[in-house]
Design an enzyme around this catalytic site. Structure first.
Site: not given
Ligand code: GDP
Ligand code: IMO
Ligand code: MG
Length: 422
Positions: A12, A15, A39-40, A223
């Protein structure tokens, strides 16, 4: 130019936003590990997108996105993600999304086993995303996993599914857990397979041919370094290699074809889930949560927050070979008068400059802090490096130097425009 982008902390780091910025110069964006545990977040104008399995490059038309062999795919969830993007007006077709035929497939029993193991661990739980990631990579390593090629083979799949389901249901029954229904899985996975079939290809050959033709490839890490199965705070990690090496094994593009590694880190530290976080700080957690920030993009859980930890980012620089840095969420510190930076760990009377291997020792580490004067000025409107306050620039250059790489991007907000080249 082939660029690997990795998270230098616990995930988080922002990225997705930086990938979106760097995609402008890329032709192809590749995910190489992890699954829909990621989750991007990317903002395009006012529209917010959260990408889980599809590379963040999908938001720029004319770019090709690849889901590489190292990724684990939940096909039903992937179809849902494609549909969700299309609803928001993003076109997703075999022209801009290619899925590896050798990626492993996540099944409902993987998710159930993930949940069961967490319950059984009680206090010692990892705090996983419950997406079945660990059990799927476990099956891959145990050589009993099913891959996309198996899913696509309409003749063989029902048989392979029955074998795997039988064994896993025995385990689930023994654990007193909900078993999985064959007909339901067969129906759901066959439907998803039919939708995904046109997207499936030999991505190794595709990437090889594209790089030979001179295409610029961007490898989108998921990650972060300290969630890496080898280099992270084991067992409080995810089940893939999140570090730079994972980009090669997870795509089939060899290490000598990689040109640079960009590390993304926040101006402070966050972690979601359990495990050691030496520079954790209740004050900064409260501050950021009070601003409505630092809630997980996948699970909505509040992220634990702390001061910037230079011990971990220096280590990240070492194991990833980070040449260049992007620092995000600088604006999160805009109201802090005195900013702390962790520069060492004190454990049993000695100061460590490196991370201890043993998580128990890491939990006992007391951070050694250096302090920096804050800038106490909003930075979110700045568009040029010179517009950032002196104290802010000093802080950013200091933490980059401690990490050991060159700062190239300073991010002062979630939007594309809030990105300052350095
Ligand atoms: P990722 O998993 O590394 O892509 O990061 P996430 O999307 O899970 O979390 C990063 C969060 O920070 C998201 O909500 C982004 O929109 C947001 N973000 C990224 N860069 C910045 C920044 O410089 N400032 C602010 N305020 N938010 C940012
Ligand atoms: P992105 O790509 C932050 C964490 C989970 C848990 C541990 C193991 O958005 O940075 P898993 O479900 O992978 O078995 O969970 O890893 N985790 C993440 N934390 N960002 C992520 O992805 C994460 N993906 C997994 O919270 O602690
Ligand atoms: Mg995330």
């Amino acid at each position: 130019m082939n660029t690997i982008l990795v998270g230098a902390q616990w995930g988080d780091e922002g990225k997705g936003k930086i990938i979106d910025v760097l995609t402008e110069q890329a032709d192809i964006v590749v995910r190489t590990q992890g699954g829909n545990n990621a989750g991007h977040t990317v903002f395009v104008g006012p529209q917010k997108y959260v990408l889980h399995l599809i590379p963040s490059g999908i938001l720029r038309p004319d770019k090709v996105c690849v889901v590489g062999n190292g990724v684990v795919i939940d096909p039903v969830s992937l179809v849902g993600e494609i549909d969700g993007l299309e609803k928001l007006g993003v076109q997703v077709s075999p022209k801009n999304l290619i899925i590896s035929e050798t990626a492993h497939v996540v099944f409902p029993w993987h998710r159930e086993l993930d949940a069961q193991r967490e319950v059984r661990k009680g206090q010692g739980k990892i705090g996983t995303t419950k997406r079945g990631i660990g059990p799927t990579y476990g099956d891959k390593a145990a050589r009993v996993g099913l891959r996309v090629v198996d899913l696509m083979n309409a003749k063989r799949f029902p048989e392979r599914l029955r074998e795997r389901l039988q064994e896993n249901n025995e385990v689930l029954r023994a654990l007193g857990a909900q078993t999985v229904d064959y007909d339901t899985v067969l129906r759901d996975y066959t439907t998803a397979a039919d939708r995904l079939r046109p997207f499936v290809a030999n991505t190794v050959v595709y990437l090889h041919e594209s790089t030979r033709r001179g295409a610029n490839v961007l490898f989108e890490g998921a990650q972060g370094t300290f969630l890496d199965i080898d280099h992270g705070t084991y067992p409080y990690v995810t089940s893939s290699n999140t570090t730079a090496g994972g980009a090669s094994t997870g795509s089939g593009v060899p290490p000598n074809r990689m040109d640079r590694v960009v590390g993304v880190m926040k101006a402070y530290t966050t972690r979601v889930g359990e495990g050691p976080l030496p520079s954790e700080d209740a004050g900064i957690s409260d501050l950021l949560h009070g601003l409505g920030r630092e809630f997980g993009a996948t699970t909505g859980r509040a992220r634990r927050c702390g001061w910037f930890d230079a011990v971990v980012t220096r280590h990240a620089c070492m194991v990833n070979g980070i040449d260049e840095l992007a620092i995000t969420n600088i604006d999160g510190l805009d109201t802090v008068a005195t900013i702390k930076v962790c520069v060492g760990y004190k454990v049993d009377g000695t100061v460590l400059r490196h991370i201890p291997a043993d998580v128990e020792s890491m939990v006992r580490c007391e951070p050694v802090y250096e302090t920096f004067p804050g800038w106490v000025t909003p930075t979110d409107k700045a568009t040029r490096w010179e517009e950032l306050p002196d104290n802010c620039r000093h802080y950013l250059l200091s933490i980059s130097q401690m990490t050991g790489a060159r700062l190239i991007i300073a991010s002062v907000g979630p939007a594309r425009e809030q990105t300052i080249p350095v």
